[in-house]
Design an enzyme around this catalytic site. Sequence first.
Site, short mmCIF file in Angstrom:
data_model
loop_
_atom_site.label_atom_id
_atom_site.label_comp_id
_atom_site.label_asym_id
_atom_site.label_seq_id
_atom_site.Cartn_x
_atom_site.Cartn_y
_atom_site.Cartn_z
N TYR A 155 0.84 -1.21 0.00
CA TYR A 155 0.00 0.00 0.00
C TYR A 155 0.87 1.25 0.00
O TYR A 155 0.67 2.19 -0.80
CB TYR A 155 -0.92 -0.02 1.24
CG TYR A 155 -1.57 1.32 1.56
CD1 TYR A 155 -2.57 1.84 0.76
CD2 TYR A 155 -1.17 2.05 2.70
CE1 TYR A 155 -3.17 3.07 1.06
CE2 TYR A 155 -1.76 3.27 3.01
CZ TYR A 155 -2.75 3.77 2.19
OH TYR A 155 -3.32 4.98 2.47
N1 LIG Z 1 -7.89 7.26 6.79
C1 LIG Z 1 -6.60 7.39 7.06
O1 LIG Z 1 -6.15 7.25 8.20
C2 LIG Z 1 -5.64 7.73 5.95
C3 LIG Z 1 -4.27 7.83 6.29
C4 LIG Z 1 -3.37 8.15 5.27
C5 LIG Z 1 -3.81 8.39 3.98
N2 LIG Z 1 -5.14 8.26 3.70
C6 LIG Z 1 -5.57 8.52 2.32
O2 LIG Z 1 -6.69 9.38 2.37
C7 LIG Z 1 -7.59 9.08 1.30
C8 LIG Z 1 -8.99 8.83 1.83
O3 LIG Z 1 -8.94 7.75 2.77
P1 LIG Z 1 -10.25 7.21 3.51
O4 LIG Z 1 -9.82 6.66 4.81
O5 LIG Z 1 -11.29 8.26 3.46
O6 LIG Z 1 -10.64 5.99 2.56
P2 LIG Z 1 -12.07 5.53 1.98
O7 LIG Z 1 -11.87 4.13 1.49
O8 LIG Z 1 -13.13 5.76 2.99
O9 LIG Z 1 -12.29 6.52 0.75
C9 LIG Z 1 -11.71 6.35 -0.51
C10 LIG Z 1 -12.82 6.41 -1.55
O10 LIG Z 1 -12.23 6.35 -2.85
C11 LIG Z 1 -13.13 5.64 -3.69
N3 LIG Z 1 -12.38 5.14 -4.87
C12 LIG Z 1 -11.36 4.23 -4.87
N4 LIG Z 1 -10.94 4.03 -6.13
C13 LIG Z 1 -11.68 4.83 -6.93
C14 LIG Z 1 -11.71 5.05 -8.34
N5 LIG Z 1 -10.92 4.37 -9.19
N6 LIG Z 1 -12.59 5.96 -8.83
C15 LIG Z 1 -13.43 6.65 -8.00
N7 LIG Z 1 -13.45 6.46 -6.66
C16 LIG Z 1 -12.59 5.55 -6.14
C17 LIG Z 1 -13.70 4.54 -2.82
O11 LIG Z 1 -14.94 4.05 -3.30
C18 LIG Z 1 -13.82 5.23 -1.46
O12 LIG Z 1 -15.13 5.74 -1.24
C19 LIG Z 1 -6.97 7.89 0.56
O13 LIG Z 1 -6.23 8.40 -0.52
C20 LIG Z 1 -6.05 7.28 1.59
O14 LIG Z 1 -4.98 6.58 0.99
C21 LIG Z 1 -6.06 7.93 4.65
#
Ligand SMILES: NC(=O)c1ccc[n+]([C@@H]2O[C@H](COP(=O)([O-])OP(=O)(O)OC[C@H]3O[C@@H](n4cnc5c(N)ncnc54)[C@H](O)[C@@H]3O)[C@@H](O)[C@H]2O)c1
Length: 318
Positions: A155
Amino acid sequence: MKGGPKSLVTGAAGFIGSHLCQRLLQENHDVVGLDCFTDYYPRSVKESNLKNIQADSRFRFLEVDMVRGDLKALVRDRDYIFHHAAQAGVRKSWGKDFLGYVRNNIDATQRLLEAVKESRGPIKRLVYASSSSVYGSDGPLPMREDAYLQPFSPYGVTKLAGEHLCHLYWENYGIPVVSLRYFTIYGPRQRPDMAFYRFIRSALQGDPIVVYGDGEQTRDFTFISDALNANLLSLQEDVAGKVFNIGGGSRISIREVVKLLEGIIGRSISVEYQVGFKGEMKHTYADCLRARTLLGYIPQTSISEGLTQEVAWLKGEQ
Ligand SMILES: NC(=O)c1ccc[n+]([C@@H]2O[C@H](COP(=O)([O-])OP(=O)(O)OC[C@H]3O[C@@H](n4cnc5c(N)ncnc54)[C@H](O)[C@@H]3O)[C@@H](O)[C@H]2O)c1
């Protein structure tokens, strides 16, 4: 009322993306949110993430897969793009599932950058949701943006590839990107696979909670509203091309989290320790000096305050 800045949020139905849409609407942005509802967790959860904002006339939701859709048409008139769509989660990123990470984290990011490059729109900022997972597991603490990057999970490799892509489109084409390396975001609407969500849910039901590893691992937990503040602060001029750690200033161990939760929920919690997963870092700890100095980012919510809010939310969901 129309007339505010025009923003696009990718991953708008997810945990962070849905909060961000809501916050941008409060700041008078006109918001297009896109998401394709990947099946990592149930669609119904993502639909309910959107329910507070769908009635707002300045919000438009589009069900679009970034790897297939016509992104050029979507970015053409946008001032700001917040790229949060991704396949999240360290544990699932091994084996055949890795392909989904390559698709949704690398291909999708590259397609978005190409669309911005081709559209020649008015874009003032593209914010990329990066991750503490770009750091290695054995590097110095706290983690600084200029550390040698050697991700510990597949990841993390894909999130770093996305960050590198953003940076090279900045250097070659002047696309004004900023990468925010989030350190474990938590709060209401947290993803159901994340530790706090699982712990609180089990504890409220009176079930034992499952901790992977010995519980001595530490995380720099960041409350959702602090992450949202960081997004807004990253729109200021003169920070294009930069990468920022976004931590919560609350680095604590999982064992300490359990103790805090016992206090908040008001009962003792039994813990089952299970073998940890490959790819999980032992510690994360953000050095936020750069974000503080250049963005004015200062986390506002303490871990006990933030956990109390997440508990209250999950109580309401039961
Ligand atoms: N939550 C955390 O602690 C955290 C920490 C570090 C980084 N991030 C980053 O923050 C961002 C959001 O994370 P989150 O926790 O809200 O995750 P999440 O899974 O709740 O949200 C991501 C969304 O992206 C959508 N998605 C994925 N691939 C797609 C595509 N090809 N086209 C359209 N939509 C698509 C999914 O359906 C999902 O709803 C991500 O990029 C994640 O890597 C999150």
